[in-house]
Design a protein around this motif. Structure first.
Motif, PDB file in Angstrom:
ATOM      1  N   ALA C  35       0.868  -1.037  -0.186  1.00 13.88           N
ATOM      2  CA  ALA C  35       0.030   0.424  -0.130  1.00 13.88           C
ATOM      3  C   ALA C  35       0.743   1.277   0.076  1.00 13.88           C
ATOM      4  N   PRO C  36       0.515   2.704  -0.926  1.00 12.60           N
ATOM      5  CA  PRO C  36       1.064   3.031  -1.093  1.00 12.60           C
ATOM      6  C   PRO C  36       1.317   3.873   0.244  1.00 12.60           C
ATOM      7  N   ARG C  37       2.044   4.865   1.004  1.00 15.84           N
ATOM      8  CA  ARG C  37       2.209   4.839   2.149  1.00 15.84           C
ATOM      9  C   ARG C  37       2.850   6.641   2.506  1.00 15.84           C
ATOM     10  N   GLY C  38       2.363   7.562   1.773  1.00 13.67           N
ATOM     11  CA  GLY C  38       3.379   8.309   1.329  1.00 13.67           C
ATOM     12  C   GLY C  38       3.033   9.698   2.963  1.00 13.67           C
ATOM     13  N   VAL C  39       2.563  10.273   2.367  1.00 13.28           N
ATOM     14  CA  VAL C  39       2.702  11.154   3.854  1.00 13.28           C
ATOM     15  C   VAL C  39       1.154  12.390   2.719  1.00 13.28           C
ATOM     16  N   ILE C  65       8.970  19.984   4.726  1.00  9.63           N
ATOM     17  CA  ILE C  65       7.782  19.097   4.945  1.00  9.63           C
ATOM     18  C   ILE C  65       7.259  19.392   6.310  1.00  9.63           C
ATOM     19  N   ASP C  66       6.281  19.789   5.608  1.00  6.63           N
ATOM     20  CA  ASP C  66       5.641  20.585   7.454  1.00  6.63           C
ATOM     21  C   ASP C  66       6.162  21.141   8.413  1.00  6.63           C
ATOM     22  N   ARG C  68       9.411  21.322   8.363  1.00 10.52           N
ATOM     23  CA  ARG C  68      10.685  20.533   9.264  1.00 10.52           C
ATOM     24  C   ARG C  68      11.768  21.184   7.974  1.00 10.52           C
TER      25      ARG C  68
END
Lengths: 495, 245, 854, 78
Positions: C35-39, C65-66, C68
């Protein structure tokens, strides 16, 4: 069937204090091994001395794989001997047949267990091998043929071969009667059954021999087909594996036979002819192995390929020299010990010494100290480390020399007793076998890199030693316990 | 299908090892894992000496010994030529590692989150990183890649599995250059499709004589070198990185 | 059924066990369907900023990213690094988050001179304490406050506004860097810089101590020069390395002149000798643009009429003012004018050079005669004297030969050595020519020091703490180690008052500057020490009373030059995220500190000086009665510079490209007037004047002996050490580290972990030293007889002179960092300072005789 | 006769399973040029191979333990 018969033969079912103490010791060693392995499961393989080949300058395979190879090798002897006894009708060797079979089974169990700690993901190891194993990987053979097929075949052979004794024992009332009855599975020792068993066992033996050659060769191929690892890539790898397997297994069988001869007091059944026969075979195999070693060394040094020469030098004169020469020395000494009984008694076998007892004590101390020193000096730094002081290497060699003297001082005994010679030879060739397994697995990784990473190093840690010690203890435990529930030798006709 | 390859121009390489660092940050590899490593060599005797540099990524061989020996198919060759490691399947036997003549494999000897140089679990740090370890953790690495949809990107994924250079699969699939190539200050690294005559790899290979590492083993590497020569016994490694876990 | 805890545990363990087994055995083939698990929904941003670790402030993009930062990559549009980063830049992400940074202001609770024990303080408390001390010291005498910088990334805010507003004595790192070369350049040709080529056209380069693969070079840091060099190499430029140690240029050098340390002057003089012998002299350049035709009297001074230097006009057969346009000046010969025997300066030079033959230099430098001759011949051939080329439509002399030299200037004879190198390229007419010698990046700009250094007025004591305008160092590069000497013995140097307080700005003098023991003694004498640094440096650990945590990439800073010498550009450091921990940007710290110390507002306040330093135009000048934010200051500055979007432009683009520098501004020959209208100083008349004046004031010879109008060889002082000190020690830089401030960055420390001594195997074997062995390195001061020693690992290198050993200078800088433990010593603790170990310009020498033993 | 037949059947079946698994069910042999070479064509093909090996040797047990087709009871009363 009087009092004598009421007791089960060969100490089966008799548990003295000494036995329990022995079991306790073994259990604690096994427990220690399990503790060490639990550290490894929690912390990862970082607790071992293994590291990546290349920039980390380590060896990815070490003690675990070396002992895996060793255990698989040991297993060779048992089933081969049983098969040979059957096929060549070597009746006088019948008493060691079951010892040999049991050795095979125990050794294979240990082999399976010594691969597990080498895996970074042991649970996945079991499951994914069943799910995905690829025939193209040499591991496929190791996994399917050696660990599964070979073990299963040995168990079948062992089971069938034990039915007669089980049937005999089932007649004697004992707590194990039910177990024997189950094993015997209706066997009544009728001539027809005997005949059928002989036929089945004969074909089984015939089927096992090729399997065994294949299986050991497969293990050889794990190393032998790696063109990128100098020292491994060799046609001789597979045959040499088979021969070395025989050397270590028969050596161990000799020791086990002598132990039972002593412990069970069965001097009659385990007569000297057995030791003479096994000793002779072992000597022959050692000779063949020495021949292989010389041939291999000649080939690698003669062609003069840079990496091969570098590796050979590391073995002969470099950081692994102590292990190499100790192994070769043990092999040669073992060979000499095995041949001593054949020396005509007119030739005096005597090593000049002050007093044998003194020499032996000094030699034993020296051997121990020498080994510790070697491990200490060479172990942690298989590559030159920063700021090393002057090395008292000669001290180590002098101590090793004393160890040789120690062995030599026993020569008169070996000349007299073929059993003593067999035990000494068996132990020595097993020291050599362990050494050679390490020498096959490790140096090609630390000193056989084809890109100039520079020499690496590998020193096993307490975790690895503990796990291996635990495995040995486990093997001994299994063997000992089995001996207490089933006769280790075929029950004699008269019983 | 593209046929990806890397070309290393040794006439340009300055041996600065910036590629190693770019790789480490992009792929979040743990301590002492160098998917890209740069050899620095010294040859000859004073005053006739020669110094040169040789980057060593994974060779992504067309006849990969590692993929051949992998007992469970965790190491495999992709259609585009990338040799990938499925860390979801790897059992950690390290057979690939002993089979590889180039020494490019790195095993996770420790729990990776405890193997990122410093203690990132500190309260002050967690406040800014949301507890990510390492703090520069790259979210792209968590996705599956390829038509086979396997998890092959990045390092430090799991204790007890083997990892290695992926040619930055997460970047290549986005049409970007691998991190080492993109960052090379000397423009000594090229990456692209051998099928495309216009690609920089094809251009450089067409212009300069090339060789590959340990070609005699028949591994058919996808990494080509131009300029200089293969390392030989006289090439002494200097300033080697002696990092261990 | 009652569920006891035990059974519950057992059942749950069993359940999860079977679940696990079930998933493993019968779960989907996870590899076929993961399963794709990106953000999903993560905010991804790219923030342009500037690298913080080195000197050239490469352009960077931070991937965020967010909020960070997950990666720093090179800014593709930045002329200096073109989308790439050096290892230090790539690894900086780890320095950013380093939990071992100084997190809050620290106040010392134990005595100084030992590792500190600290109390965490609020900014308010710490700044109030520092400001109060500043007030006390300034009330006595403002110059008793010292502002010691390492590297200043926003000169206007720090060097100028802060120093001026507080009246502090400013100390910098130049004397440990290459200031001797700067002084030589400024004095000789008027350009502030040492030496580098016009890479676009250069065909023959003398890489003189140019650590090409590891260090920057003149003016810029590492990336820019290598990129230009590679292009030049691929165009066919030949490179000759002049260095005791080949490592730096090695791979890119066609030839290696393994020169003995400290003898660069001798080699340069021999090259001049050969060039003149070969007739490779650009007479037109010398006659028109240098003081070569100036007539020199027998006393060494120029012949002057009505205060004007005279040349011998061959046409008129007599002396004429040098600026008489129609004169045809003689370069050679002996003439009589005003009843005195006079010679053109060039004639004096020629006679001066007569003794400096290649044979002689071969003895001194340890380089084969034939090699020296060949290099001279190749220089002469490649210079193509007389040729011109059209660039940007302008016909300009074409002299595609040059020297790249930078830190090599820091030796006892450094000032004169660089002057001699300049003589080499001046004879060839390569200064400011196409493909020839350059000294600064960007436009050809004559520095004020060209005049200042000619007209130094030597004063009587008392002197200030760095001996400005003193009889000891008329030309003075402001050496903090000399300051350390002065602080130990002020009377000796005619100094009345020694400073009481020091603010150490991004510097670690104890490790980064030479002669550690002297610096330690000096820091003992400061009554109050403030250190501004992101890490706890050794200086801070041993001597700071207050440590103020500076941020790294999380701040506005600038303006930063962004030229690669050909393109003019300016950039800004933009915060990549909120400052970590309680750290703050230095500008912010200074604003608050000035406010608390009462020097922020009003006339002559910090803000007032800032308006000047940033050259802010109305209506963008800062009101001097209100504290602005840092962002606001940069917004005003950007608008004042004509960037309508203000600071937002930089927040979006990072760098403002102003365009290519036109040939008419770039090449000295092509400027109007050529070379900014100055005559280059082949002959240093003022140097002679200083020499005589110093002698007259009773200064020992060791101070004045190198003040000679023409570079003159003498044996370096270190040669006076006893013969058992048989090796030269030089220090060097590795690409993995920046000075002493990066050795704790784990990613970099992993690559280069430890101090070591490079030694030739032949030398090592003769001493019984094995590769990788621990050895003592013991240095000897030939003047005082003092010895110092450190222990380090020996490393075999064939590409170093057998009489030389070398140590990297990066280690031992940061205290109490897990990755800085056990890194070993800095060679700076082996070097000496003071007489014999500084140049006549007070520049530090990094050469000393040592012995190496087990 | 039944016994011999069963035995033979087991041996043949065992070898057949091995061969089928090795050549047709497991991951293909050859130079790995794609992901195909990393996956068994049928899951648990290796287990099938092992089963095959075991069957062959199990034949011996069957041979010995299986009653003769004559129908003599082998589980005597003791």
């Amino acid at each position: 069937m009087s009092v004598q018969v009421q007791r089960l033969p060969y100490g089966v079912g008799r548990f003295q204090v000494g036995f329990w103490l022995f079991i306790l010791v073994l259990l604690s060693v096994v427990g220690w091994g399990i503790y060490a392995y639990s550290r490894q499961l929690v912390e990862g393989l970082v607790v071992t001395g293994l590291r990546d080949i290349g920039t980390m300058g380590g060896a990815a395979w070490g003690l675990y794989i070396a002992f895996d190879v060793y255990f698989v090798g040991v297993s060779f002897a048992g089933i081969t001997m049983a098969a040979l006894i059957r096929l060549l009708r070597l009746e006088e060797l019948r008493p060691v047949s079951r010892m040999a079979e049991l050795l095979t089974i125990v050794a294979l169990v240990l082999a399976a267990f010594s691969v597990l700690p080498d895996l970074g993901q042991p649970v996945r190891g079991i499951v994914n091998l069943l799910r995905y194993a690829r025939p193209q990987s040499p591991f496929f053979g190791t996994f399917t043929l050696v660990i599964s097929g070979y073990l299963f075949a040995s168990l079948v052979y062992f089971y069938l071969d034990g039915r007669r004794d089980a049937a005999l024992l089932a007649r004697i009332p004992s707590p194990l009667q039910g177990f024997y009855r189950l094993w015997a599975a209706g066997y009544r020792d009728t001539p027809a059954e005997r005949e059928r068993h002989h036929r089945a066992a004969f074909w089984l033996a015939i089927a096992i021999v090729p399997l065994l050659v294949t299986a050991h060769s497969t293990l050889g191929f794990v190393f032998g087909i790696q063109s990128g690892r100098p020292g491994w890539f060799s046609t001789l790898q597979a045959p040499a594996f088979v021969v070395m397997a025989g050397v270590s297994g028969i050596g161990l069988l000799l020791v086990i036979a002598a132990v039972f001869r002593h412990v069970l007091g069965e001097r009659e059944r385990l007569h000297e002819a057995i030791f003479r026969w096994l000793g002779g075979l072992l000597a022959l195999l050692v000779l063949v192995y020495l021949y292989f070693t010389v041939a291999e060394l000649l080939t690698t040094t003669y062609t003069g390929h840079e990496t091969e020469v570098r590796l050979t030098l590391a073995l002969l004169t470099g950081p692994y020299a102590w292990l190499f020469w100790v192994s070769m020395g043990a092999l040669v000494l073992g060979l000499v010990a095995l041949l001593l009984p054949y020396v005509p008694s007119v030739v005096p076998v005597r090593v000049p010494s002050f007093r044998p007892a003194f020499t032996r004590a000094a030699g034993l101390a020296a051997a121990g100290a020498g080994l510790l020193l070697m491990i200490h000096r060479h172990g942690p730094r298989l590559a030159p480390a920063a700021g090393a002081g002057p090395e008292p290497e000669w001290v180590g060699w002098v101590l090793a020399g004393l160890a040789v003297v120690f062995v030599l001082s026993w020569f008169p005994l070996f000349a007299r007793s073929v059993v003593a010679a067999g035990v000494a030879g068996g132990l020595l060739v097993n020291v050599a076998a362990v050494g050679k397994r390490l020498l096959i697995v490790v140096p090609s990784q630390t000193h056989g890199t084809l890109l100039p990473y520079g020499p690496g190093s590998y020193t096993p840690t307490w975790v690895e030693y503990s796990v291996v010690a635990g495995l040995f203890a486990l093997g001994t435990l299994l063997y000992t316990l089995f001996v207490k529930v089933f006769p280790i030798m075929e029950v004699a006709e008269e019983q | 299908m593209p046929r990806y390859a890397m070309v290393v121009d040794l006439d340009r390489c300055m041996g600065c090892r910036a590629c190693m660092e770019a790789c480490k940050v992009e792929n979040n590899t743990p301590t002492a894992a160098f998917w890209m490593y740069v050899f620095r060599f010294e040859e000859g005797e004073y005053p006739n000496t020669y110094i040169w540099f040789m980057p060593r990524p994974c060779m992504h061989c067309d006849n990969p010994p590692c993929a051949k020996v992998c007992p469970v198919g965790a190491r495999y060759k992709r259609e585009d030529g990338l040799v990938a490691t499925d860390w979801d399947r790897c059992i950690g036997c390290r057979y690939c590692e002993v089979a590889c003549p180039y020494g490019v494999n790195y095993f996770n000897w420790k729990e990776p989150v405890r193997n990122y140089y410093l203690d990132w679990g500190e309260r002050d740090v967690r406040r800014v990183t949301n507890g990510q370890t390492p703090p520069y953790r790259n979210p792209d690495l968590d996705r599956p890649y390829g038509e086979e949809k396997r998890r092959v990107a990045g390092g430090g994924r799991l204790k007890g599995v083997v990892e290695k250079c992926t040619f930055c699969v997460q970047r290549v699939e986005e049409g970007l250059q691998p991190a080492c190539v993109a960052n090379c200050p000397a423009f000594a690294l090229h990456f692209g499709d051998l099928e495309d005559p216009q690609s920089s790899v094809s251009q450089v290979l067409g212009r300069k004589h090339s060789w590959r590492l340990l070609e005699e083993l028949g591994t058919e590497p996808r990494v080509y070198y131009v300029g200089a020569h293969p390392a030989h016994p006289e090439s002494r490694q200097i300033e080697e990185v002696k990092a261990r876990v | 059924m009652k569920l006891t805890r035990r059974t519950f545990l057992r059942t749950s363990v069993a359940a999860s066990g079977s679940l696990l087994a079930g998933r493993l055995l019968f779960g989907d083939l996870e590899t076929l369907r993961a399963a794709p698990r990106g953000v999903p929904g993560a905010v991804e941003e790219w923030v342009p900023t500037a690298c913080w670790i080195g000197k050239q402030d490469c352009g960077m993009l931070a991937r965020r990213i967010d909020g960070r930062v997950v990666k720093l990559v090179g800014h593709p549009g930045h002329p200096r690094n073109r989308g790439t980063l050096c290892p230090k830049g790539a690894a900086q992400i780890m320095a950013l988050y380093d939990p071992n940074r100084v997190k809050t202001p620290l106040i010392r609770t134990n005595e100084k001179g030992v590792p500190g024990r600290w109390r965490q303080a609020t900014w308010e408390e710490a700044l109030t304490l520092v400001a109060q001390k500043m007030r006390e010291v300034r009330a006595k005498e403002p110059s008793l406050l010292v502002w010691q910088k390492g590297r200043s990334k926003a000169k206007a805010f720090y060097d100028e506004a802060f120093v001026k507003a507080t009246g502090a004595t400013r100390l910098h790192h130049g004397a440990f860097c290459s200031d001797a070369g700067y002084r030589a350049g400024e004095y000789t040709v008027g350009i502030s810089g040492v030496l580098h080529p016009d890479f676009r056209h250069c065909r023959y380069l003398l890489a003189w101590g140019y650590n090409l693969t590891n260090a920057g070079g003149n003016q810029l840091c590492w990336i820019t020069w290598p990129q230009q060099l590679i292009q030049a190499r691929e165009r066919g430029m030949k490179v000759v390395a002049v260095d005791p140690r080949l490592r730096g240029t090695a791979h890119f050098a066609d030839e290696w002149l393994p020169i003995r340390p400290g003898t660069d002057l001798a080699l340069a003089l021999a090259l001049c000798h050969e060039l003149i012998a070969l007739g490779a002299v650009d007479r037109e350049y010398l006659a028109r643009y240098t003081n070569a035709p100036f007539l020199v009297q027998e006393d060494g001074f120029f012949l002057r009429r009505e205060g004007k230097e005279q040349v011998w006009d061959l046409r008129a057969g007599g002396p004429r003012p040098h600026d008489a346009g129609d004169a045809s000046p003689a370069l050679e010969g002996t003439f009589v004018a005003d009843g005195k025997r006079v010679k053109p300066a060039f004639q004096v030079l020629k006679e001066h050079l007569a003794r400096y033959t290649p044979e002689w230099a071969s003895e001194v430098c340890g380089v084969p005669t034939e090699q020296i001759r060949r290099v001279a011949r190749e220089l002469a051939e490649n210079a193509r004297i007389g040729s011109t080329v059209v660039v940007d439509g302008v016909r300009i002399p074409y002299r595609p030969v040059a020297i790249m030299a930078y830190h090599v200037s820091q030796q006892e004879l450094g000032f004169q050595a660089v002057r001699a190198m300049l003589l080499v390229v001046m004879l060839l007419g390569a200064v400011g020519a196409v493909g020839g010698q350059r000294l600064d990046v960007g436009p050809w700009k004559v520095h004020e020091n060209f005049e200042k250094l000619e007209h130094v007025e030597i004063k009587d004591p008392p002197y200030n703490v760095w001996l400005k305008d003193s009889k000891f160092f008329p030309i003075n590069s402001n050496n903090s180690s000399i300051v350390a000497k002065v602080m130990q013995d002020p009377q000796k140097y005619g100094v009345k008052q020694i400073p009481e307080m020091v603010i150490v700005h991004m510097s670690n003098p104890l490790v980064a500057f030479a002669s550690t023991p002297d610096l330690e003694e000096a820091y003992r004498k400061f009554k109050f020490v403030v250190v501004i640094d992101p890490w706890l440096s050794r200086t801070a650990d041993l001597f700071a009373d207050v440590v103020l945590p500076a941020s790294t990439l999380e701040k506005y800073e600038g303006p930063l030059a962004a030229t690669d010498q050909y393109v003019d550009a300016v950039a800004l450091r933009v915060p990549v995220m909120e400052p970590l921990f309680q750290s703050r940007g230095e500008i912010e710290i200074y604003l608050d500190l000035c406010e608390k110390a009462g020097v922020l507002y009003g006339k002559d306040g910090y803000l007032d000086h800032l308006n000047e330093a940033l050259k802010l135009k109305e209506p963008y000048r800062l009101p001097v009665d209100r504290k602005p934010t840092v962002r606001e200051i940069f917004d005003r500055w950007a608008k004042s510079e004509g960037i309508a979007e203000g600071v937002a432009y930089f927040e979006k683009h990072g760098v403002k490209i102003k365009g290519a520098v036109p040939a008419t501004k770039f090449y000295g020959y092509a400027t109007d007037p050529p070379f900014g209208g100055v005559r280059h100083r082949l002959y240093g008349e003022a140097l002679l004047r200083y020499r005589l004046e110093m002698r007259e004031r009773g200064v020992p010879e060791i101070y004045w002996r190198d003040y000679t109008p023409l570079p003159t060889w003498r044996k370096p002082t270190m040669e006076g050490s006893p013969p058992e000190y048989d090796l030269y020690l030089v220090s060097f830089k590795r690409i993995e580290h920046k000075q002493s401030r990066s050795s704790q960055v784990p990613l970099l420390a992993e690559l280069a972990r430890q101090a070591y001594v490079e030694i030739n195997p032949r030398t090592a074997r003769a001493k019984g030293i094995r590769d990788g062995e621990q050895v003592w390195v013991e240095s000897h001061n030939a003047v005082t007889g003092e010895t110092r020693r450190v222990r380090a690992v020996a490393r075999y290198r064939e590409s170093i002179r057998p009489d030389t050993v070398a140590m990297p200078h990066h280690f031992g800088g940061v205290a109490r960092h897990p990755w800085a433990d056990g890194q070993g010593p800095s060679p700076n603790s082996l070097f000496f300072t003071g007489e014999g170990y500084v140049a006549n310009t007070a520049d530090q020498s990094f050469h000393v005789k040592v012995r190496v033993y087990k | 006769m039944m016994r011999a037949a069963w035995t033979l059947l087991l041996v043949v079946a065992g070898f057949a399973l091995q061969a089928v698994s090795y050549f047709f069910l497991a991951a293909p042999l050859g130079v790995p040029t794609g992901p195909v070479y990393s996956n068994p064509r049928v899951p648990f093909a290796p287990a099938v191979f092992i089963l095959g090996v075991m069957l062959v040797f199990l034949a011996a047990v069957v041979y010995e333990l299986l009653p003769e087709s004559g129908g003599r009871t082998h589980r005597g009363t003791g």
